[in-house]
Design a protein around this motif. Structure first.
Motif, PDB file in Angstrom:
ATOM      1  N   THR A   1       0.962  -1.346  -0.298  1.00  0.00           N
ATOM      2  CA  THR A   1      -0.044   0.121   0.206  1.00  0.00           C
ATOM      3  C   THR A   1       0.645   1.220   0.162  1.00  0.00           C
ATOM      4  O   THR A   1       1.810   1.405   0.330  1.00  0.00           O
ATOM      5  CB  THR A   1      -0.790  -0.124   1.174  1.00  0.00           C
ATOM      6  OG1 THR A   1      -0.356   0.095   2.139  1.00  0.00           O
ATOM      7  CG2 THR A   1      -2.026  -0.656   1.192  1.00  0.00           C
TER       8      THR A   1
ATOM      9  N   GLU B   1      -3.747   2.746  -6.956  1.00  0.00           N
ATOM     10  CA  GLU B   1      -3.049   1.593  -5.208  1.00  0.00           C
ATOM     11  C   GLU B   1      -4.313   0.825  -5.276  1.00  0.00           C
ATOM     12  O   GLU B   1      -5.105   1.255  -5.237  1.00  0.00           O
ATOM     13  CB  GLU B   1      -2.442   3.246  -4.510  1.00  0.00           C
ATOM     14  CG  GLU B   1      -4.242   3.691  -3.379  1.00  0.00           C
ATOM     15  CD  GLU B   1      -4.047   4.318  -2.729  1.00  0.00           C
ATOM     16  OE1 GLU B   1      -2.943   4.913  -2.098  1.00  0.00           O
ATOM     17  OE2 GLU B   1      -5.057   5.890  -3.008  1.00  0.00           O
TER      18      GLU B   1
ATOM     19  N   SER C   1      -6.695  -0.908   1.142  1.00  0.00           N
ATOM     20  CA  SER C   1      -6.662  -1.850   1.721  1.00  0.00           C
ATOM     21  C   SER C   1      -7.430  -1.014   3.555  1.00  0.00           C
ATOM     22  O   SER C   1      -7.150  -0.414   3.568  1.00  0.00           O
ATOM     23  CB  SER C   1      -5.684  -2.091   2.199  1.00  0.00           C
ATOM     24  OG  SER C   1      -4.552  -2.272   3.639  1.00  0.00           O
TER      25      SER C   1
ATOM     26  N   HIS D   1      -4.747   0.385   5.446  1.00  0.00           N
ATOM     27  CA  HIS D   1      -4.301   1.976   4.801  1.00  0.00           C
ATOM     28  C   HIS D   1      -5.233   2.328   4.761  1.00  0.00           C
ATOM     29  O   HIS D   1      -6.262   2.597   3.583  1.00  0.00           O
ATOM     30  CB  HIS D   1      -3.648   1.398   3.620  1.00  0.00           C
ATOM     31  CG  HIS D   1      -2.523   2.618   2.595  1.00  0.00           C
ATOM     32  ND1 HIS D   1      -2.052   3.340   3.894  1.00  0.00           N
ATOM     33  CD2 HIS D   1      -2.211   3.516   1.997  1.00  0.00           C
ATOM     34  CE1 HIS D   1      -1.659   4.149   3.536  1.00  0.00           C
ATOM     35  NE2 HIS D   1      -1.918   4.452   1.564  1.00  0.00           N
TER      36      HIS D   1
END
Ligand SMILES: [Zn+2]
Ligand SMILES: [Zn+2]
Length: 150
Positions: free
Chosen positions: A41, A92, A95, A98
């Motif tokens: 991440t 990206e 998650s 994150h």
């Protein structure tokens, strides 16, 4: 194009790595997702960078296919897409580890730095509550010029 529903925020596909949804992907799509999982991440890649990386790994895949694959992975909630004007699009990994974060983006070279701001999250929450919207996420993309490009 309608914005994808960010399912990752509320019990997402990546909670246990490549779970069932990931295994249903075609090998090529999985390869793209695995690339993002490998780099982790907090890394923001353009379609060109993803393509370059896979070609280096001897994958015969066209840039057009990469674009389609990235869009699909975004709509499935595996990836998060950043829309930058001059710098194009970057992707990206979505998650739980994150959470909501914001981006400072250099409009010349595309360098992307992350930052966290509870004020931004609060502002989004308060604005949504005021009008009776159900909040999904609050993210801020700040367009700027990095020290190297100034
Ligand atoms: Zn980010
Ligand atoms: Zn720059």
């Amino acid at each position: 194009m309608a914005a994808p529903i960010p399912v990752n925020r509320i019990g997402g596909p990546l909670e246990v790595g490549l779970h069932q949804d990931g295994r249903r992907l075609t090998p090529q799509r999985r390869k793209v997702l695995e690339l993002f999982e490998r780099i982790g991440t907090g890394t923001h890649l353009s379609a060109e960078e993803v393509h370059h990386q896979l070609v280096q790994e001897k994958s015969k895949v066209s840039l057009a296919t990469i674009y389609r694959t990235l869009r699909l992975l975004v709509s499935m909630g595996f990836l998060h897409e950043l829309e930058l004007n001059e710098g194009g699009h970057r992707f990206e990994l979505s998650s739980h580890d994150h959470p909501d974060h914001h981006h400072l983006v250099c409009v010349r070279c595309g360098r992307t730095e992350e930052f966290e701001s509870s004020q931004v999250l609060d502002a989004g929450r308060i604005a949504a509550e005021k009008i009776g919207f159900q909040l999904i996420e609050s993210t801020l993309n700040v367009r700027a010029i990095c020290p190297k490009c100034q």
